[in-house]
Design an enzyme around this catalytic site. Structure first.
Site, PDB file in Angstrom:
ATOM      1  N   THR B  49       0.880  -1.177   0.000  1.00 27.20           N
ATOM      2  CA  THR B  49       0.000   0.000   0.000  1.00 27.20           C
ATOM      3  C   THR B  49       0.910   1.217   0.000  1.00 27.20           C
ATOM      4  OG1 THR B  49      -0.078   0.383   2.370  1.00 27.20           O
ATOM      5  CG2 THR B  49      -1.586  -1.266   1.511  1.00 27.20           C
ATOM      6  N   CYS B  50       0.308   2.423   0.029  1.00 30.66           N
ATOM      7  CA  CYS B  50       1.181   3.598   0.008  1.00 30.66           C
ATOM      8  C   CYS B  50       1.947   3.746   1.320  1.00 30.66           C
ATOM      9  CB  CYS B  50       0.379   4.852  -0.307  1.00 30.66           C
ATOM     10  SG  CYS B  50      -0.983   5.085   0.806  1.00 30.66           S
ATOM     11  N   GLU B 114      -8.491   2.668  10.575  1.00 33.42           N
ATOM     12  CA  GLU B 114      -8.999   2.866   9.205  1.00 33.42           C
ATOM     13  C   GLU B 114      -9.302   1.490   8.594  1.00 33.42           C
ATOM     14  OE1 GLU B 114      -7.364   2.539   6.037  1.00 33.42           O
ATOM     15  OE2 GLU B 114      -5.344   1.964   6.610  1.00 33.42           O
ATOM     16  N   THR B 115     -10.288   1.464   7.729  1.00 31.67           N
ATOM     17  CA  THR B 115     -10.783   0.164   7.274  1.00 31.67           C
ATOM     18  C   THR B 115     -10.316  -0.200   5.865  1.00 31.67           C
ATOM     19  OG1 THR B 115     -12.767   1.327   6.606  1.00 31.67           O
ATOM     20  CG2 THR B 115     -12.862   0.186   8.698  1.00 31.67           C
ATOM     21  N   GLY B 189     -13.806  32.482   1.145  1.00 30.41           N
ATOM     22  CA  GLY B 189     -12.351  32.462   1.321  1.00 30.41           C
ATOM     23  C   GLY B 189     -11.789  31.156   0.799  1.00 30.41           C
ATOM     24  N   ALA B 190     -10.900  31.278  -0.196  1.00 28.50           N
ATOM     25  CA  ALA B 190     -10.455  30.056  -0.868  1.00 28.50           C
ATOM     26  C   ALA B 190      -9.195  29.482  -0.226  1.00 28.50           C
ATOM     27  CB  ALA B 190     -10.229  30.356  -2.347  1.00 28.50           C
ATOM     28  N   GLY B 191      -9.288  29.087   1.040  1.00 31.13           N
ATOM     29  CA  GLY B 191      -8.117  28.529   1.735  1.00 31.13           C
ATOM     30  C   GLY B 191      -7.958  27.046   1.455  1.00 31.13           C
ATOM     31  N   MET B 193      -7.912  24.561   3.711  1.00 34.91           N
ATOM     32  CA  MET B 193      -8.821  23.725   4.494  1.00 34.91           C
ATOM     33  C   MET B 193     -10.206  23.649   3.851  1.00 34.91           C
ATOM     34  SD  MET B 193      -8.054  21.974   7.038  1.00 34.91           S
ATOM     35  CE  MET B 193      -9.279  21.814   8.297  1.00 34.91           C
ATOM     36  N   SER B 194     -10.653  24.813   3.373  1.00 37.77           N
ATOM     37  CA  SER B 194     -11.991  24.800   2.768  1.00 37.77           C
ATOM     38  C   SER B 194     -11.973  23.975   1.494  1.00 37.77           C
ATOM     39  CB  SER B 194     -12.497  26.210   2.511  1.00 37.77           C
ATOM     40  OG  SER B 194     -11.507  26.976   1.918  1.00 37.77           O
TER      41      SER B 194
END
Lengths: 274, 465
Positions: B49-50, B114-115, B189-191, B193-194
């Protein structure tokens, strides 16, 4: 314990067992318990159907109008609705909550006397109008029970979202939009049924010719119940009231209906338990 | 027989090392075949996997295994072993089994619980099974690992709760809307996180994305990624009326939206709920907006506290899963003990059969007048005596093999029934079959190696003509 028949006892016990399995799933997700609960519930439904059919077909038709039969039919309808929902939709916790109500209705029957007949013994028992009137009213009551369950779910989830809490319960409840929609659909089904039920009742009174019955507390309160639900629909469709207020209003309407179902009987000069 | 795992993961090796040791999907089958042909390796599975590359093998000799595995890695990836040895971990037997169970259940993952890894391990096993590089041990062990992981996930619900801020926001929205289909997302706001949050929302089915930003070019850039609409700040309130989800992450020092502005918009929105996520610090949205009916406002701290609770829950679930792993390891150990039983039972049965056949032959010689029906009855009854005599010993040895000192019990069983010859014969046959298979595989390799040279030769011949 009052033993009405071995079949009735078996229904009560197996119903209780089924609810225990559902409760186990309610406390912490448990698929096998849920499957077991559903299996038992289907069995309960089968027995209830047999019992109901047997009573309606063989017993004196007056039995169909006793408190016992009315509550039994309501409980049977609730089990039917919950099984249908369980089969075709995936709404967590719904089956459990509806059946807690269904079981309470059935258990309440222990305190009733199956021999209580309406005061108006002169009712023409074979009157089809009356029979349809009762069936429609019971169907509308079960639709309102379902609507109230969804509104209750809505309010719980709404409160938790507003308080910014995240719980296991919250994850299992259907989303706000869904509960609001299902509740609306249930009222859309219930309100016309109640309207038809009341209309048939009025037709019957008119045919009987006893006009004072139009002003019987039960009849008047039924109008209030219908108005409360119609106003709910108006708020939902035309006024576009926010969901939490709608849910509260729906629960209030359900409360009025509960009053109608239980207390109006004490004041009503006819329909003792219907 | 020993189970060994060798590998690198995100804990032992940085990505710059891990990226040198990844198997491409097309090569995996060939790698499995080559690994299987490595000296002493009887079964193998490769999990890639990665975050990890791991070789799981069953070997007949424990000690040299590490050397051969390093040799394989060195040869396959063409990287000298000095470069990867310090990053490589090798676990043997119980530790290897424990590691596999942990990996499959998601306890060894970067995001605990995580699955996704479960599916990856299952695929790796299935590929190995198809390539015929697994045998009785891995067929049992990997199936057990997958079943354990599935059970762990359902019983503990470890992967149910989101543990990233953006995913938590998406899950919260699902509690309100059910699904994101036909829902409009407004980004203020184009951050970064958004962008991440809207990516999740878009993947979950959000219908329309509107990006409002002070600089229009940046808004257009972000909107372009989601086939959305870019707009300037002065049209914010207009867009707010049509949006269902608002994600705000501007760098503004003051509030971008106050309570009164949102209250005005709510009248236009009628009964549609509004889900607002404020991931900016300092906050963009007035906290009192959350008090308005039908508005659900969450700031970064609210989301973070949800995530922290979930991480805590996952850690608690991991403790429960560790207990499940311990039980499964015991079950596997029991199973391996019973492994030696079946050849013994088969040997006993074949010995009993041959004794029975010999006795019948001798009987026919001594009583030649018996007709066919009589012979059939005698054969049936004598066979029944043999079977009844063997039934209890067989049941008992199965039980005893699973107990402590099971090996000793098997040894005594062999001695008491004098099964040494049968076992030796069986072993000889198995060896012969293995050798035959190895020869066939060798021929195949030769053919494959020859083919390109033949092709070149014929191409040369054509060119010369």
């Amino acid at each position: 314990m009052v033993t009405k028949s071995w079949l009735y006892d078996a229904i009560i016990y197996i119903y209780a067992l089924s609810l225990l399995f559902y409760f186990s799933d309610f406390v912490g997700p448990n698929r096998s318990a849920k499957r077991m609960g559903t299996g038992l519930l289907s069995f309960v439904w089968g027995m209830q159907t047999v019992y109901l059919g047997f009573n309606l077909a063989l017993h004196d038709r007056a039995m169909a109008f006793s408190m016992f039969e009315t509550l039994f039919m309501l409980s049977w309808l609730l089990v039917t609705v919950s099984l249908v929902v369980n089969r075709f939709f995936r709404i967590e916790l719904f089956v459990f909550i509806v059946n807690v109500l269904g079981f309470s209705v059935l258990a309440l029957n222990f305190f009733s006397n199956p021999n209580v007949s309406p005061l108006l013994a002169s009712w023409n028992i074979n009157d089809e109008v009356l029979f349809i009137h009762i069936s429609l009213s019971i169907a509308s009551y079960s639709a309102f029970v379902v609507a109230a369950v969804f509104s209750g779910m809505y309010l719980i989830l709404h409160r938790q979202l507003k308080q910014k809490k995240w719980s296991k319960l919250m994850q299992r409840l259907p989303s706000l939009e869904k509960t609001d929609y299902y509740s609306f659909i249930s009222v859309v089904i219930g309100a016309p049924l109640l309207l038809l039920g009341i209309s048939l009742g009025l037709v019957w009174i008119a045919l009987e010719g006893n006009m004072t019955l139009f002003f019987d507390p039960k009849v008047i309160n039924s109008w209030f119940v219908l108005l409360a639900y119609i106003f709910y629909l108006v708020q939902r469709v035309i006024l576009k009231t926010p969901g939490d207020k709608l849910a509260l209003w729906n629960l209030a309407a359900f409360f009025i209906m509960g009053l109608n179902f239980v207390f109006a009987n004490f004041y009503s000069s006819f329909h003792q338990w219907s | 027989m020993h189970i060994v795992v060798a590998g690198l993961n995100y804990r032992t090796a940085p990505v710059s090392i891990r990226e040198k040791f990844t198997f491409t999907e097309g090569d995996l089958g060939k790698a499995l075949q080559e690994l299987k042909e490595t000296n002493g390796i009887m079964e193998c599975v490769i999990v890639g996997t990665c975050n990890r590359t791991e070789l799981y093998v069953v070997v007949d000799r424990e000690h040299l295994c590490g050397h051969y595995l390093r040799g394989f890695i060195e040869k396959w990836f063409g990287v000298p072993r000095e470069q990867f040895s310090k990053h490589l971990y090798i676990y043997e037997n119980e530790k290897a089994i424990h590691h596999l169970f942990q990996v499959t259940s998601g306890l060894d993952s970067m995001v605990i619980g995580e699955t996704q890894i479960l599916g990856q391990v299952r695929d790796a096993f299935l590929l190995a099974q198809q390539s015929k590089t697994t045998g009785v041990i891995f067929n049992t062990l990997f199936k057990q690992a997958v079943t354990l992981a599935k059970r762990a996930h359902t019983e503990t619900g470890i992967g149910d709760n989101p543990v990233s801020v953006s995913y938590a926001a998406v899950e919260l929205g699902k509690r309100i809307f059910g699904s994101y289909e036909h829902k409009k997302v407004l980004i203020i706001g184009a951050g970064k996180m958004s962008e991440l949050t809207v990516k999740h929302l878009y993947a979950s089915g959000a219908d329309k994305v509107i990006v409002v930003n002070r600089t229009l070019s940046r808004a257009q850039e972000l909107a372009g990624k989601f086939q959305g609409v870019a707009s300037s700040m002065d049209r914010l309130l207009e867009h707010l009326a049509e949006a269902d989800i608002v994600i705000s992450s501007t760098g503004a020092a003051d509030l971008v939206l106050n309570r009164d502005q949102v209250a005005c918009i709510l009248k236009k929105r009628r009964s549609r709920p509004l889900f607002m996520i404020d991931i900016a610090v300092p906050r963009d949205l007035d906290p009192s907006i959350g008090e308005l009916p039908n508005v659900f406002l969450y700031d970064i701290d609210n989301l973070q506290s949800i995530v922290n609770n979930h991480l805590q829950e996952r850690r608690q679930a991991a403790v429960v899963i560790e207990e499940m792993i311990a039980c499964e390891m015991e079950a596997f150990a029991q199973w391996t003990k019973t492994l030696g039983v079946s050849p013994l039972i088969q040997a006993l049965q074949s010995k009993a059969n041959s004794i029975h056949e010999e006795t019948m032959d001798s009987l026919m010689k001594k009583l030649p007048d018996l007709d066919e029906r009589e012979l059939k009855v005698i054969r049936k009854l004598t066979k029944s005596i043999v079977n009844q005599m063997l039934r209890d010993p067989v049941v008992r040895i199965k039980e005893m093999a699973a107990e402590r000192h099971g090996d000793q019990a098997l040894e005594y069983f062999t001695k008491i029934f004098a099964l040494e010859d049968q076992l030796a014969e069986r072993e000889r046959k198995e060896l012969a079959v293995q050798q035959h298979e190895a020869e066939l595989a060798g021929d195949r390799w030769k053919e494959e190696e020859l083919l390109p040279s033949l092709a070149v030769q014929s191409a040369d011949a054509l060119a010369k003509m």
